[in-house]
Design an enzyme around this catalytic site. Sequence first.
Site, PDB file in Angstrom:
ATOM      1  N   VAL A  14      29.685   1.421 -54.691  1.00 24.58           N
ATOM      2  CA  VAL A  14      28.905   0.503 -53.737  1.00 24.58           C
ATOM      3  C   VAL A  14      29.633   0.429 -52.439  1.00 24.58           C
ATOM      4  CG1 VAL A  14      27.597  -1.568 -53.330  1.00 24.58           C
ATOM      5  CG2 VAL A  14      27.582  -0.460 -55.444  1.00 24.58           C
ATOM      6  N   ALA A  43      40.326  -2.935 -48.761  1.00 23.15           N
ATOM      7  CA  ALA A  43      41.246  -3.159 -49.732  1.00 23.15           C
ATOM      8  C   ALA A  43      41.067  -2.319 -51.008  1.00 23.15           C
ATOM      9  CB  ALA A  43      41.386  -4.710 -49.995  1.00 23.15           C
ATOM     10  N   LYS A 103      28.388 -10.199 -60.626  1.00 28.85           N
ATOM     11  CA  LYS A 103      27.492 -11.202 -61.486  1.00 28.85           C
ATOM     12  C   LYS A 103      28.319 -11.768 -62.649  1.00 28.85           C
ATOM     13  CE  LYS A 103      26.332  -6.602 -63.383  1.00 28.85           C
ATOM     14  NZ  LYS A 103      26.290  -5.561 -62.321  1.00 28.85           N
ATOM     15  N   GLU A 127      22.919 -11.540 -53.011  1.00 29.92           N
ATOM     16  CA  GLU A 127      21.625 -10.930 -53.460  1.00 29.92           C
ATOM     17  C   GLU A 127      21.793  -9.671 -54.468  1.00 29.92           C
ATOM     18  OE1 GLU A 127      17.941 -11.684 -52.289  1.00 29.92           O
ATOM     19  OE2 GLU A 127      18.301 -10.527 -54.192  1.00 29.92           O
ATOM     20  N   GLY A 132      19.879  -5.087 -58.070  1.00 36.22           N
ATOM     21  CA  GLY A 132      20.204  -4.126 -56.901  1.00 36.22           C
ATOM     22  C   GLY A 132      19.427  -4.432 -55.697  1.00 36.22           C
ATOM     23  N   ILE A 134      16.395  -4.931 -55.128  1.00 30.61           N
ATOM     24  CA  ILE A 134      15.157  -5.715 -55.061  1.00 30.61           C
ATOM     25  C   ILE A 134      15.432  -7.032 -54.391  1.00 30.61           C
ATOM     26  CG2 ILE A 134      13.398  -6.931 -56.508  1.00 30.61           C
ATOM     27  CD1 ILE A 134      14.009  -4.647 -58.602  1.00 30.61           C
ATOM     28  N   LYS A 203      23.056 -12.249 -65.498  1.00 26.94           N
ATOM     29  CA  LYS A 203      21.953 -12.220 -64.452  1.00 26.94           C
ATOM     30  C   LYS A 203      21.086 -13.566 -64.692  1.00 26.94           C
ATOM     31  CE  LYS A 203      22.239  -7.462 -63.286  1.00 26.94           C
ATOM     32  NZ  LYS A 203      22.220  -5.853 -63.759  1.00 26.94           N
TER      33      LYS A 203
END
Lengths: 442, 442
Positions: A14, A43, A103, A127, A132, A134, A203
Site C-alpha cells: 500500500v 521511512a 486496524k 478509512e 479497504g 469501501i 474491524k
Amino acid sequence: MDALKIGLLGAGNVGAQVAKTLVEERELIAGRVGTGVKLIGVAVRDVEAPRDWKIPGELLTTDAEALVDEADLVIELLGGLEPAGELIARALNRGAAVVTGNKALLATRGGELHKLAEEQGALLHFEAAVAGAIPILRPIQESLSGDRITKVMGIVNGTTNYILDQMDTTGAAFEDALAEAQRLGYAEADPTADVEGHDAAAKAAILGTLAFHAPFSIDEVYCEGITGITGDDMEAAAASGYVIKLLAIIEKTEAGAILRVHPTLLPRTHPLASVRGAFNAVFVVAENAGELMFYGQGAGGQPTSSAIMGDVVSAARRLRSGTAEVPGLREQAADSAVPALPIKKAETQYYIDMVVADREGVIAEVARVLADHHVSIESMRQPGSVSAEGEVDVEGVDKKGAVVQIVTHLAREKDLDDTVATLKGLGVVKAVNSVLRVEVEQ
Amino acid sequence: MDALKIGLLGAGNVGAQVAKTLVEERELIAGRVGTGVKLIGVAVRDVEAPRDWKIPGELLTTDAEALVDEADLVIELLGGLEPAGELIARALNRGAAVVTGNKALLATRGGELHKLAEEQGALLHFEAAVAGAIPILRPIQESLSGDRITKVMGIVNGTTNYILDQMDTTGAAFEDALAEAQRLGYAEADPTADVEGHDAAAKAAILGTLAFHAPFSIDEVYCEGITGITGDDMEAAAASGYVIKLLAIIEKTEAGAILRVHPTLLPRTHPLASVRGAFNAVFVVAENAGELMFYGQGAGGQPTSSAIMGDVVSAARRLRSGTAEVPGLREQAADSAVPALPIKKAETQYYIDMVVADREGVIAEVARVLADHHVSIESMRQPGSVSAEGEVDVEGVDKKGAVVQIVTHLAREKDLDDTVATLKGLGVVKAVNSVLRVEVEQ
C-alpha cells in the site's frame, strides 16, 4: 500558504502505491486540496528493499522519528502495534494530522489515540482500516450522524470470504480452499489472523466505536473463526437455502452493545449472501435510513491506497482551512454510554446439526429439551425429506442414526448453550455436529 | 457558544420528519454536533395544513424570508426552482449554511449556487438530493477525493425501478405497472418527471458535477425515459439473460464527459441487476478503488430525513469549529476542465430487435449493413432456437417475417444511428422494434 509536508511511514504494498500517487499525481492532489502538498520522506527499515513502485532514493530514510517531527501530515502504514503506536502518538502530540490504516492498533489503543487527538486538536483519519477501498467509516461518522445506527453486519475479511466462497461453489474442503487462497496471494503463509477471525474482530471494534459513539476494544469482541467449518456444513446449509459467511456483527440492545465475529448462515436472498470471492461488503441498519449496503474491494495495494489518499485529501483540506475535526468520538456527550455486553447476552437464531437414534419418539424428546430451555423451533429438517403428511422417510438414516437439522427462532445465547449441553447428555443424541448462528433478513 | 439557530423551509413528507427529529432528538443532535441546536421556525404556505407530524404551532410561520434572515443554518425542503432558489441565495449571501435536497434546483442552478457559497465562505450540503438515504455524494466528494472516478452508473429513481421490476417479475404491461405504482404511492398522479427520466437526469448532472469536479447542468444530460419499454422488450431481454433498468450513467472519456439517462440492458449477474422494487443503488468505478456499490432506500420521508440530518450535523460541526468548506467544486484548479459531450460521442453496446423477411441471405445482408458502419456483432439470436449445426429453426417466424435480436460490441452512438437508419431503409427489414443500450460488467 506553503505546500503541506507529508511524511510516509512504511513502503510495502500500500505504501509504495501511496508514494506513487503523491509523486505522480501531485498536481491533481494539490487541486483537490486547494493548496500544494509535498511528500518529504518515506521511512523504511531497509532502504534497498525491492518495492512495487521505485521510490526516489532521496525520499527514503530510516529515521522515522525525524520524519514525524518535520511533517504536517503523517501517513502510517507500518502495521502492527509498535513502533506504529509510538510514532502516531508522537505526531498527534505535535498537532500533526495522522492518516492510518492500522486496524490492529486502532482496535487495541483506539480510545487512547482518539483522546490524544482531541486533546491536541489534531486529526486522526483511518478509512482504510476497515473494508479497504469501501467508504464506510466516513458515511457512518458523517452521513449517518443525524440518525441512530442499530446494527452493522459486514463481510470485512476478504481471505475468509474467498475460502468460504470456494468451499460453497466448488465443494472444496477448508484446507484445499485455504491452500488455493495462499497460492493466489489472498492468504498469508500464517493465516491465523484471518481464519481465526482476529482481523475481522479488530474491524468490528472500530465499526462499533464509530457507530455507537463509544470506544470498544478488540477484547470486547466475541470471536470465532472458520477453521471448524466443514464441507458437510456447507452442503447442509446450501440444501436449506443458506450460505455460510464470516460476519462481523455489531448490534445495539437496550442494555448495551454486542460485538461478535463468527461464521453465520445467511439466506441466499440476503444482500450479503451474493458477495463473492475476496470482495467485502458492509450492511448497515439505521432507524431512519433503513437498510444500506456498501460493497467493493476490501484489500490490495491500489484499493487501499484510494482510501488512504481520500483521508489525506480530507485531512489536508482541514489543515488548510485551519480546523481539526474528529467527528464521531468527541461528539458523544449526549449519547448515553454504551457498555459492551458478553456474547451470552446476544439473541440470534441458531442452526443445530446432530445425529440421533433412529427410533420413534426421538424428535419429541429433542423438541422437549429445546422447549425446556425456551428455545423454539423455526424449522426442522431430516436430510431426505419430510412428506406432506409429516412422516419422515428413511433417507439420511444410517447405522449410526438419523441426521436432524434444526433452525431455531431468536434465542438467547445462554439458553442455546444450555440446550446444546443437555442435548449432548441425552441418550438418544449420538452427536452434535455443528452449532452455527443464523441471520435472516430484517 | 449559543445554540445554533436552524430554520426549516417546507413541512411536507420529509420536512415534517426533519422537524420531528430536530425537536424530539435535540439532545442527541446536540451531542453529535458538540453544541446545542435549536429549531427556530418552520416556513410553510399554509399553517393549518395537515402534516405527518404535528409541528408545534409557535414554530410555524409563513414569512420564509424573515426566517432565513435569522437562521445560522437553513434547511430548504420546498422543492422546485422558486422561491427555493431565491431563499437559498439569500441564506448563502448572509453566510448561513444551507442544507437542501432540491435536485431540480441543483441540476439547473447548481454551478451558480456553489460559486456563491464559495464566495461567501458558506456551506452548501445536499446529500439528500441523490439516492435518498444512501450516502453517495459525501463518499464521492471526500472518500474518493484522492482517486479518479471514471464512471458512475446509478438506479437513482425508485418509481421507474419499481415499474420495470414489476414488468420483469410479473409480466405486467407498462401502463398496469405504472397504475400499481401510483396506487402504492411510489408514483405521482403526473408521473412525467419520473417516467420520462427527468428526475434521474437531474441526479446525473449532480453526480457528474461532483465526480468530475466540473459543473454540469441537466441540459447537458441526454435523457430517454421508459414509456417506450414494452412487455415484449422485457421478455426478449429476459430470454437473453438481461434485465432492463433505467440508469443514470456518467462517464469520462479523453475528450470530456458523457452524461446520459436511458433504459439499459444489464446482464442478470451485474450487481445493479438485482436491485429490486423502489430501492436505489449507485455503482462507482475509480482508477484505484476499483468497483464500488452503494445500496439503500432512495426516497420516503424517513430515509430522506436521515440524509438531511446527516448534512445538518455535518454543517453544524463545521459552523461550531468556524470553517466553511465545500470540497469538490472549489478545489478543482488542477483538474483540467471537463466539457460535456453530446450523446453522439458515447460508445456503448446496443441491442437491436427487428423483424426481417424470412428468406435466405437476409442475415448476411443485415450483417453487411452493420459492418459497413463499423458496428460489430457480439451475439445474434432468433427467438426459437439456433440448433447445434447453426440451422435456424422456424419458431419466431410468422407471416410477417422472422424476429432477429442483435447485441453489438462497443460502438459509437453515431454509427449506431446511421446503422439503424440504413436498416430501416433496407427492403428485407420489415420493422425495427427496439434499439436499447447495453452495459456489461467491467
